[in-house]
Design an enzyme around this catalytic site. Structure first.
Site, PDB file in Angstrom:
ATOM      1  N   ASP A 405       0.819  -1.283   0.006  1.00 48.94           N
ATOM      2  CA  ASP A 405      -0.124   0.295   0.033  1.00 48.94           C
ATOM      3  C   ASP A 405       0.841   1.204   0.046  1.00 48.94           C
ATOM      4  OD1 ASP A 405      -2.187   1.592   0.201  1.00 48.94           O
ATOM      5  OD2 ASP A 405      -3.080   0.356   1.691  1.00 48.94           O
ATOM      6  N   GLU A 408       3.189   5.120  -3.659  1.00 49.82           N
ATOM      7  CA  GLU A 408       3.180   6.332  -4.406  1.00 49.82           C
ATOM      8  C   GLU A 408       4.382   7.221  -3.910  1.00 49.82           C
ATOM      9  OE1 GLU A 408      -0.070   6.560  -2.105  1.00 49.82           O
ATOM     10  OE2 GLU A 408       0.167   5.261  -3.724  1.00 49.82           O
ATOM     11  N   ASP A 478      -7.985   4.228  -3.575  1.00 49.85           N
ATOM     12  CA  ASP A 478      -9.215   4.348  -2.775  1.00 49.85           C
ATOM     13  C   ASP A 478     -10.344   5.261  -3.512  1.00 49.85           C
ATOM     14  OD1 ASP A 478      -7.806   3.231  -0.768  1.00 49.85           O
ATOM     15  OD2 ASP A 478      -7.109   4.817   0.133  1.00 49.85           O
TER      16      ASP A 478
END
Length: 821
Positions: A405, A408, A478
């Protein structure tokens, strides 16, 4: 690289050269290894051939020292023969596959096909604007291009703008939560351009010009790739940046997840319930906070007391024939061992990241108790070593994969000076966009060194050019639970495919779904027809993405919360899952085509039907593999689409919950007409009804909530797998082979041990099927190859879609067999 330092032979006007030549041609250019160099208007220009179809273009100001090691491109210039010639003011360089011309007056470069057809040309502007990059002298770099007025282009990552063709795009490209901007595009004309720069890069396309502009760069550096079609361009991308390793078969089954399972008993219970119900399931995912509080963020250890026997949890899941992957992040809390080791070596960044509060249990966050969580320097090879050394604690529990997760990574409360942060490879600004590539690559490389007993499988939130080589599937972050978002997922994933990355997916149902609850946290949305309709349609779409994964916040999405077998919504969800499992032999064979032949799972219509202009900007349909046309229903037919706007910021602030109340029950089985476009150039069989239609026109198909419109191209041969509870439950010894007549066709069934890397050593088999439509003859070719556990003898149940013949059982022992139908 100055011309004054080059050996110039002015008497030669043209020459034929190959790699290793050091001959100079006239005073305007020099032949160098793999290409040529010249100097125009104060800029040095270099062309380097990597393949006959791919040329690298480098431009820099004269006297500027350029020493660049690409992070995305892993290949080197090849032994490409080319012809270089000067005629008038043009330098022309030809390989067998492309022609490149340089205007010696302006420096503008044009690219042509072997027959002289113009593919792309540069615009007037190439610029190097001096900038201060965290104390280092550098440039903002820009290069203009000129596209045809009616030329669609694709790619640029998984942008959430709802568009397939990206003409008119104006966007800064960089990794983020819900989209990843990647500076590469593909044209319907059969070429692509990769802009090799890792700083935030803006792409602008308007009526006058198109250009890339990067915040930091010592040079303009891009690759022109001519593949004749989109598949060919993707092949060139992967030859540059890495081939796609195969995933295990079990990754293509159904995956259940939630934000989050709060105990090991809860996650095991979910698997048990699926098995008790007889609903297929292959994997389950443990999301965050199994480590405990936020000061222990991403400790890579089970310190939450609700996970007091992690090995038993993993063993129980495995005993039920399911796989488990677990959440890991790119950041660490200050009380963790990884944090302390990395901090001691100055390998942590100081900008704000998720989570900002140290108290996980309170909402809104207590900002007076800062978490101290920091992102690690994934650009540093030693930091990646440290990361793996701590991750190995989870690996040793026999985890089946990783949910990486925030790759980025999350960068909150952005300040301009954050980009001056020093990394191992320079400023964060300089290498910002390559963060997901390196952090994901670090895990892949270390696990490959650790063992070949199971294939690396990584689910990750961010991607970049070349990341396909690292065994990862990128999801779209998300995203909101809205119909608009569902519609956006299709062009987003298709364009991501056209960056060379074939593996992608989205949270089925959308992540932020609280607006469908009457009040936050009561899970009422599973009984709300508005969410039920959206969820079913997302499940149907998800069955035709490379990973079928149900996940999200606010709502428990396990199938048994939607009702019982025999009830419409439950049955529609189960139908989508079972359809996925029936196609596993097709999907796994397609995965081999992806790895071996540089194909793609999700294919925009322009890939297979580039001459059909009606498909050029068709963003709500796609091919799955080379045979199946998927036309998911992506608008509400029974309920209202009205929903408040949600994004990852408002969602996490819980502002989405002022949304829709439940509405009255709906009759989801009332037929509603759905428009579908069938591409020209072939005929199409309705997968559900076995009706055949001529392509090149729209049809109207009646659909209920259970209907997923699928059409199979004439000439297709589809292997249909057994009814199973998990992917490897039954062997493929009696596959149904469906033939869709109307054209000749062929298909290759691929099989191996379904995990481990023995296939890389040649341990696999292929069986070719070919259909002669005129004689209605199916030929099953000699089996090629072998592997441990291979079926020596089997039966194929052959059936033709037009029902002119009954099912024919064909015994097969590996030798060529022919059957007339």
């Amino acid at each position: 690289m100055s011309m004054n330092n080059r050996n110039v032979i002015t008497t030669i006007l043209s020459t034929f050269v190959s790699v290793g030549a050091s001959v100079c041609v006239a005073s305007d250019f020099t032949i160098e290894n793999h290409g040529i160099a010249t100097e125009v208007n104060g800029n040095e220009i270099s062309l380097q051939f990597y393949t006959p179809s791919t040329v690298r273009v480098i431009k820099n100001s004269v006297g500027t020292k350029v020493e660049k090691q690409s992070l995305s491109v892993v290949s080197t210039p090849g032994n490409v023969k080319f012809n270089a010639r000067q005629s008038g003011k043009y330098i022309t360089v030809k390989s067998d596959s492309i022609t490149v011309t340089i205007d010696t007056a302006s420096g503008k470069i044009s690219f042509l096909s072997p027959d002289g057809k113009k593919l792309l040309r540069e615009g007037d502007n190439v610029s190097f604007t001096p900038v201060d990059d965290a104390g280092e002298a550098s440039f903002k770099v820009r290069q203009d291009f000129c596209l045809d007025a009616d030329e669609p282009i694709y790619g640029f990552g998984n942008l959430e703008n709802g568009r397939l063709s990206q003409r008119g795009l104006k966007r800064t490209l960089m990794p983020g939560n819900i989209e990843d901007g990647i500076p590469v595009f593909v044209s319907v004309k059969g070429y692509g351009v990769y802009w090799d720069n890792y700083s935030p890069t803006t792409f602008v396309d308007d009526k006058d010009v198109s250009y890339f502009e990067s915040e930091v760069g010592d040079c303009v550096d891009y690759y022109f790739m001519y593949g004749k079609n989109a598949d060919g361009v993707i092949g060139e991308m992967r030859r540059l940046s890495g081939e796609v390793p195969m995933f295990p078969l079990w990754t293509y089954g159904f995956w259940q997840s939630r934000e989050r399972y709060k105990s090991q008993d809860e996650i095991v219970e979910v698997v048990n319930k699926y098995r008790a119900l007889g609903v297929p399931l292959d994997g389950i995912i443990q999301d965050w906070q199994y480590w405990g509080n936020n000061y222990l963020w991403n400790a890579m250890e089970f310190m939450n007391p609700e996970f007091n026997n992690a090995q038993k949890m993993v063993d129980d899941i495995h005993a039920n024939n399911a796989k488990v992957i677990i959440s890991i992040w790119s950041s660490f809390g200050p009380s963790t061992r990884p944090y302390k080791e990395l901090d001691s070596k100055n390998m942590l960044f100081d900008f704000s990241t998720w989570p900002q509060s140290g108290i996980a249990e309170q909402w809104p966050p207590r900002m007076d108790y800062p978490s101290g969580v920091r992102v690690y320097d994934a650009y540093h090879p030693e930091a990646r070593d440290i990361y793996w050394n701590h991750l190995k604690r989870l690996y040793d529990h026999d985890m089946d994969g990783w949910w990486m997760d925030s790759t980025e990574p999350d960068h909150l409360d952005f300040k301009a000076e954050d980009m001056d942060t020093k990394t191992y490879l320079g400023s964060f600004r300089k290498v910002r966009c390559a963060y997901p590539l390196l952090t994901v690559g670090g895990v892949y490389d270390h696990q490959r060194k650790e063992s070949d007993r199971k294939r690396v499988f990584i689910l990750t939130r961010s991607g970049f050019f070349g990341q396909q080589r690292y065994g990862c599937n990128v999801w779209t972050g998300d995203v909101a639970s809205t119909w608009e978002t569902l519609r956006n997922q299709i062009p987003a994933l298709l364009n991501f495919t056209l960056t060379g990355n074939p593996n992608s997916n989205s949270d089925i149902g959308g992540f932020f779904a609280g607006a469908y609850n009457k009040s936050y946290g009561d899970n009422s949305a599973v009984k709300n027809p508005q969410f039920q309709e959206l969820f079913v349609r997302w499940m149907q779409f998800g069955a035709f993405t490379p990973m079928m994964r149900s996940h999200g916040a606010d709502i428990k999405r396990e199938i048994y919360y939607f009702g019982n077998r025999g009830e419409t919504v439950f049955d529609a969800v189960e139908d989508a899952i079972k359809l996925r499992y029936s196609l596993l032999p097709y999907i796994y064979s397609t995965s081999w085509d992806v790895s071996r032949h540089n194909s793609s799972f999700m294919r925009p219509l322009m890939m297979d039907f580039p001459k059909d202009r009606n498909g050029w900007d068709c963003g709500d349909q796609f091919m799955f593999g080379r045979n199946i046309l998927v036309a998911p229903v992506v608008k509400a037919n029974y309920t209202s689409e009205k929903i408040i706007d949600i994004d990852e910021n408002t969602g996490w602030n819980r502002q989405e919950n002022a949304g829709n109340d439940a509405v009255a029950e709906m009759d989801f089985m009332t037929p509603v007409n759905t428009d579908i476009y069938l591409p020209a150039g072939t005929s199409w069989w309705d997968f559900e009804t076995n009706e055949i239609y001529k392509g090149g026109k729209k049809i109207v198909k009646p659909t209920t909530i259970k209907t997923l419109p699928l059409f199979v191209k004439a000439g297709s041969i589809l292997p249909i797998g057994p009814d199973v509870q998990y992917a490897t439950e039954k062997s493929w010894d009696d596959l149904e082979i469906r033939v869709y007549p109307g054209a000749d066709g062929e298909f290759t069934l691929y099989e191996d041990e379904f995990d481990n890397y023995n296939y890389e050593k040649g341990s696999y088999s292929t069986i070719g099927f070919s259909w002669n439509d005129k004689t209605r003859t199916l030929t099953v070719a000699d089996r090629q190859g072998e592997y441990q556990g291979m079926l020596s003898n089997r039966t194929f149940k052959v059936v033709v879609a037009d029902k002119k013949s009954k099912i024919v059982n064909v015994s097969y022992n590996g030798s060529v067999t022919t059957v007339k139908l």
